[in-house]
Design a protein around this motif. Structure first.
Motif, PDB file in Angstrom:
ATOM      1  N   SER A  37       0.841  -1.192   0.000  1.00  0.00           N
ATOM      2  CA  SER A  37       0.000   0.000   0.000  1.00  0.00           C
ATOM      3  C   SER A  37       0.876   1.242   0.000  1.00  0.00           C
ATOM      4  O   SER A  37       1.972   1.252   0.553  1.00  0.00           O
ATOM      5  CB  SER A  37      -0.950   0.019   1.203  1.00  0.00           C
ATOM      6  OG  SER A  37      -0.248   0.217   2.418  1.00  0.00           O
ATOM      7  N   TYR A  38       0.359   2.273  -0.644  1.00  0.00           N
ATOM      8  CA  TYR A  38       1.044   3.548  -0.803  1.00  0.00           C
ATOM      9  C   TYR A  38       0.087   4.658  -0.377  1.00  0.00           C
ATOM     10  O   TYR A  38      -1.106   4.583  -0.649  1.00  0.00           O
ATOM     11  CB  TYR A  38       1.439   3.780  -2.262  1.00  0.00           C
ATOM     12  CG  TYR A  38       2.294   2.715  -2.901  1.00  0.00           C
ATOM     13  CD1 TYR A  38       3.627   2.963  -3.224  1.00  0.00           C
ATOM     14  CD2 TYR A  38       1.778   1.454  -3.213  1.00  0.00           C
ATOM     15  CE1 TYR A  38       4.420   2.002  -3.833  1.00  0.00           C
ATOM     16  CE2 TYR A  38       2.558   0.482  -3.811  1.00  0.00           C
ATOM     17  CZ  TYR A  38       3.883   0.763  -4.125  1.00  0.00           C
ATOM     18  OH  TYR A  38       4.662  -0.204  -4.730  1.00  0.00           O
TER      19      TYR A  38
ATOM     20  N   PRO B 120      -9.797   5.386  -2.860  1.00  0.00           N
ATOM     21  CA  PRO B 120      -8.607   4.544  -3.028  1.00  0.00           C
ATOM     22  C   PRO B 120      -8.535   3.927  -4.421  1.00  0.00           C
ATOM     23  O   PRO B 120      -9.545   3.822  -5.123  1.00  0.00           O
ATOM     24  CB  PRO B 120      -8.770   3.470  -1.951  1.00  0.00           C
ATOM     25  CG  PRO B 120     -10.215   3.464  -1.614  1.00  0.00           C
ATOM     26  CD  PRO B 120     -10.725   4.851  -1.845  1.00  0.00           C
ATOM     27  N   VAL B 121      -7.338   3.533  -4.783  1.00  0.00           N
ATOM     28  CA  VAL B 121      -7.082   2.881  -6.067  1.00  0.00           C
ATOM     29  C   VAL B 121      -6.554   1.480  -5.774  1.00  0.00           C
ATOM     30  O   VAL B 121      -5.638   1.314  -4.958  1.00  0.00           O
ATOM     31  CB  VAL B 121      -6.051   3.665  -6.904  1.00  0.00           C
ATOM     32  CG1 VAL B 121      -5.737   2.930  -8.206  1.00  0.00           C
ATOM     33  CG2 VAL B 121      -6.558   5.077  -7.187  1.00  0.00           C
TER      34      VAL B 121
ATOM     35  N   CYS C 121      -4.940  -1.960  -7.562  1.00  0.00           N
ATOM     36  CA  CYS C 121      -4.266  -2.402  -8.787  1.00  0.00           C
ATOM     37  C   CYS C 121      -4.168  -3.920  -8.835  1.00  0.00           C
ATOM     38  O   CYS C 121      -3.695  -4.549  -7.876  1.00  0.00           O
ATOM     39  CB  CYS C 121      -2.859  -1.803  -8.856  1.00  0.00           C
ATOM     40  SG  CYS C 121      -2.805  -0.001  -8.798  1.00  0.00           S
TER      41      CYS C 121
ATOM     42  N   ALA D  48       1.875   3.338  -8.744  1.00  0.00           N
ATOM     43  CA  ALA D  48       1.244   3.470  -7.430  1.00  0.00           C
ATOM     44  C   ALA D  48       1.874   4.615  -6.640  1.00  0.00           C
ATOM     45  O   ALA D  48       1.170   5.421  -6.009  1.00  0.00           O
ATOM     46  CB  ALA D  48       1.364   2.163  -6.655  1.00  0.00           C
TER      47      ALA D  48
ATOM     48  N   LEU E 245       0.544   7.906  -8.140  1.00  0.00           N
ATOM     49  CA  LEU E 245      -0.848   8.206  -7.802  1.00  0.00           C
ATOM     50  C   LEU E 245      -1.009   8.550  -6.322  1.00  0.00           C
ATOM     51  O   LEU E 245      -1.934   9.276  -5.945  1.00  0.00           O
ATOM     52  CB  LEU E 245      -1.751   7.027  -8.161  1.00  0.00           C
ATOM     53  CG  LEU E 245      -1.886   6.714  -9.649  1.00  0.00           C
ATOM     54  CD1 LEU E 245      -2.729   5.461  -9.859  1.00  0.00           C
ATOM     55  CD2 LEU E 245      -2.479   7.888 -10.423  1.00  0.00           C
ATOM     56  N   ALA E 246      -0.113   8.039  -5.487  1.00  0.00           N
ATOM     57  CA  ALA E 246      -0.162   8.369  -4.061  1.00  0.00           C
ATOM     58  C   ALA E 246       0.463   9.726  -3.755  1.00  0.00           C
ATOM     59  O   ALA E 246       0.205  10.289  -2.686  1.00  0.00           O
ATOM     60  CB  ALA E 246       0.543   7.282  -3.258  1.00  0.00           C
TER      61      ALA E 246
ATOM     62  N   HIS F  70      -3.772   9.673  -3.666  1.00  0.00           N
ATOM     63  CA  HIS F  70      -4.662   8.540  -3.389  1.00  0.00           C
ATOM     64  C   HIS F  70      -3.995   7.511  -2.482  1.00  0.00           C
ATOM     65  O   HIS F  70      -2.773   7.385  -2.453  1.00  0.00           O
ATOM     66  CB  HIS F  70      -5.079   7.860  -4.692  1.00  0.00           C
ATOM     67  CG  HIS F  70      -5.938   8.706  -5.566  1.00  0.00           C
ATOM     68  ND1 HIS F  70      -7.308   8.682  -5.513  1.00  0.00           N
ATOM     69  CD2 HIS F  70      -5.619   9.639  -6.493  1.00  0.00           C
ATOM     70  CE1 HIS F  70      -7.804   9.546  -6.388  1.00  0.00           C
ATOM     71  NE2 HIS F  70      -6.796  10.139  -6.995  1.00  0.00           N
TER      72      HIS F  70
ATOM     73  N   VAL G 128      -3.269   3.795  -2.428  1.00  0.00           N
ATOM     74  CA  VAL G 128      -3.161   2.818  -3.514  1.00  0.00           C
ATOM     75  C   VAL G 128      -2.774   1.461  -2.944  1.00  0.00           C
ATOM     76  O   VAL G 128      -1.824   1.353  -2.148  1.00  0.00           O
ATOM     77  CB  VAL G 128      -2.122   3.252  -4.563  1.00  0.00           C
ATOM     78  CG1 VAL G 128      -2.095   2.262  -5.734  1.00  0.00           C
ATOM     79  CG2 VAL G 128      -2.426   4.669  -5.074  1.00  0.00           C
TER      80      VAL G 128
ATOM     81  N   SER H 293      -1.790  -2.484  -4.119  1.00  0.00           N
ATOM     82  CA  SER H 293      -1.363  -3.314  -5.238  1.00  0.00           C
ATOM     83  C   SER H 293      -1.237  -4.749  -4.742  1.00  0.00           C
ATOM     84  O   SER H 293      -0.515  -5.018  -3.778  1.00  0.00           O
ATOM     85  CB  SER H 293      -0.019  -2.812  -5.786  1.00  0.00           C
ATOM     86  OG  SER H 293       0.387  -3.548  -6.901  1.00  0.00           O
TER      87      SER H 293
END
Length: 293
Positions: free
Chosen positions: A23-24, A36-37, A39, A54, A57-58, A65, A67, A69
């Protein structure tokens, strides 16, 4: 936290298997306010594919966001499944729902590369309220058999890179014609994402049983189409990224997707094949603009 930093998570899903995720950025529980995003990587790939995207986007530039993954079961640092029959889109969709529950995600923007995008076609039937928006990376309701056969062949090749030094050139020898835009550092990054280290040697980081499932494919095989599932997504904001040289997602399919979803955002990853690296110029900016809407 800068763009290169992430947190690591291990958690168990519905059948007890342990999965891994990165997570980011800031989760809602830590003060994050953006959607949140999440992936989802391709068939045999893992969370490392999304590291640069990621982190972007963070970052404040990419929208700030939270993020997540994922490593799907049998890939990356997630556990290998003793029951190889569980390597299915249906089971991996349940894993995704469990992952969202673990992270407290009630609604997210999902980015699905190839297999990850197929999971999203199934998620809409099981947990539609989880989906705020969808980004499909070189995947759609119709898969071209030519592209799948090519994936079958290189994933099941008897040989691989003999050393870490040789790994980038090995990947370029396989994929270079479809990815003329990539530079040396891109090939090195791809090698670090695809392989894990075993005794100083690069080894493909997935359960070989996943690639073995493709052995039964033949050129005359008719693959199932997912238009009903895609149609269930058409009320949502959606983007599709297609590699300029993709052999898996055709321009004809993208045109039909656009016809069925007039607001579909379409992006061509110039100089890339299947599946595009989303952190490169072009896709990266388009994704950041899409998730910012």
């Amino acid at each position: 936290m800068d763009r290169s930093e992430f947190r690591e998570h291990l958690f168990r899903v519905q059948d007890g298997l342990q999965l891994y995720a990165r997570s980011y950025g800031l989760a809602a529980s830590s003060g994050g306010t953006k959607v949140p995003v999440v992936c989802l990587p391709g068939l045999t790939r893992n969370s490392r594919d999304f590291h640069e995207l990621a982190g972007f986007l963070a970052s404040p530039t990419g929208g700030g966001h939270f993020v997540i993954s994922l490593d799907s079961r049998g890939r990356g640092r997630s556990e290998r499944d003793d029951d190889k029959r569980h390597y299915t889109v249906a089971m991996e969709t349940l894993d995704l729902i469990a992952a969202c529950a673990h992270f407290g995600v009630e609604k997210a923007i999902f980015i699905g590369t190839s297999r990850g995008g197929l999971i999203l076609h199934h998620l809409v039937g099981l947990a539609p309220t989880l989906i705020a928006a969808v980004i499909l990376n070189d995947i759609g309701p119709v898969i071209e058999i030519e592209g799948l056969l090519r994936i079958r062949d290189y994933l099941n090749a008897a040989t691989g890179p003999a050393s870490w030094l040789a790994a980038p050139r090995y990947l370029q020898s396989i994929h270079g014609a479809d990815f003329p835009i990539l530079r040396d550092d891109d090939w090195h990054g791809m090698a670090r994402a695809i392989y894990r280290d075993e005794g100083g040697l690069p080894v493909a980081d997935f359960d070989p049983a996943i690639a073995a499932q493709l052995h039964a494919l033949t050129a005359d095989m008719s693959l199932p189409e997912l238009w009903p599932q895609f149609d269930a997504l058409t009320g949502l904001p959606m983007m599709v990224v297609r590699g300029e040289h993709s052999r898996l997602l055709s321009e004809t399919t993208v045109d039909e997707m656009k016809h069925r979803h007039p607001d579909l955002v379409t992006v061509t990853a110039i100089g890339q094949g299947h599946a595009p690296l989303l952190h490169l110029d072009g896709p990266r900016q388009a994704i950041a603009a899409f998730v910012r809407r």
